[in-house]
Scaffold this motif. Structure first.
Motif: not given
Length: 363
Positions: A20-25, A84-85, A235-239, A258-260
């Motif tokens: 996942r690649i997404t901004p996070s507030p 991220p939401r 579970g993959g990762m988030t950037l 989960l790796p972020v």
């Protein structure tokens, strides 16, 4: 020599749609609060963040000081959402779903002086870990120590207090900040997702000079002076791109999380990224007294090998060997003039070396 020290993330066999690649507030607010807590490390953004924080109601000042265990020299893992939401409130709702043990472990682990991290870190269950967490909090100050004590005594109350404080930050100043930076961060994330779908994980390496990708093994290496590993195979990762995170490349690597990876979005960090090996090469090159003497001369203007040999009373081959080291380290600029080659010191590279050292240490 600094040696090979990296943080690695194993994503072997992970399909592209689980990266996942997404901004996070929430992650961005954590970055802003970190800058506020450690402005000396962030000269490019500290003044702007200080103006933001001035909008905080005075009654929240004690919270800002006491809660900085969550984001000062380290940041709690729950500040980096794996999914991220769109809104801060929704992300905090996800944090509320963590049990007390995981939340407290994350809250009191940000400042642990332990590397590599222990496989288990539970201040609520383990009395030894509890004492270490309290000792780390006491080292930060009496207010932080008192807060750590309250976290252990009444996790539910302190969790609610943290939530209220973060939402108060949103109301006071961060909501406006997020509206301003989110479109650019979303565009950055969209572009990276397209590249990832088209090229596979190799595209992640183009995000930053500090990210390496071994496509054969399915491993990302983050060029940090921190020897840690994270496993994303399940579970993959988030950037998460960040406007206020530079120079940090912050990685969630704790077991069970989960790796972020939160990374400075290109265009928001004006300084060039230097890898650890490049910094090592520059420091090593400048550690030799004769090379420093050459640099002194070359700082005044271009010179040939022969001129340096005559001036410093050494042989031309010896000058050539030392110049080769300085050139390989990126500290010299050469130019051919007829049958002569002149060398001069790269003043921009040298001027930025101190800040680059700080950036690598803080990455």
């Amino acid at each position: 020599m600094i040696g090979s020290v990296v943080t690695s993330i194993d994503i072997a066999g992970v399909p592209a749609d689980r990266i996942r690649i997404t901004p996070s507030p929430l992650a961005e607010l954590g970055a802003v609060l970190h800058v506020l807590a450690a402005p000396q490390h962030h000269p490019d953004t500290a003044a702007a963040v200080a103006r933001m924080a001035a909008a905080l109601p005075p009654e929240l000042a004690p919270d800002l000081e006491e809660l900085d265990l969550l984001w000062h020299s380290g940041r709690a893992d729950f500040l980096f959402p794996p999914d991220p939401r769109p809104s801060l409130r929704a992300e905090l709702d996800d944090v509320d779903r963590l049990d007390d043990e995981r939340w407290v472990a994350a809250a009191l682990a940000a400042h642990r002086a332990v590397s590599p991290a222990p496989r288990t870190w539970s201040p609520l269950r383990d009395p030894i870990v509890r004492q270490r967490a309290l000792a780390a909090a006491r080292a930060r100050g009496p207010r932080q120590a008192a807060w750590a004590e309250r976290v252990l005594a009444d996790p539910a109350a302190e969790r609610e207090r943290v939530r209220r404080f973060l939402l108060a930050c949103e109301s006071a100043f961060f909501g406006t900040v997020w509206q301003r930076v989110r479109p650019a961060l979303a565009e950055e994330a969209d572009r990276r997702r397209v590249d990832l779908a088209r090229e596979g994980i190799g595209a992640i390496g183009r995000i930053s000079h500090a990210i390496g990708v071994d496509t054969d093994r399915g491993v990302l290496t983050i060029d940090k002076l921190q020897d840690q590993t994270a496993d994303g195979r399940g579970g993959g990762m988030t950037l998460i791109p960040s406007a206020y995170g530079a120079p940090h490349m912050t990685v969630v690597y704790a077991p069970g999380w989960l790796p972020v990876l939160q990374y400075p979005a290109p265009g928001w960090d004006p300084r060039p990224v230097l890898r650890v090996d490049e910094l090592d090469a520059r420091l090593t090159a400048l550690a030799h007294p004769l090379r420093l003497r050459f640099c002194r001369t070359l700082a005044r203007g271009p010179h040939t090998t022969g001129e340096l040999a005559d001036f410093w009373q050494v042989t031309a081959p010896e000058v050539s060997r030392h110049l080769a080291v300085l050139k390989a380290a990126g500290l010299l600029i050469s130019a051919r003039r007829g049958r002569y080659v002149t060398y001069r010191l790269d003043m921009e590279a040298c001027t930025g070396l101190g800040q680059q050292l700080v950036d690598v240490l803080g990455r």
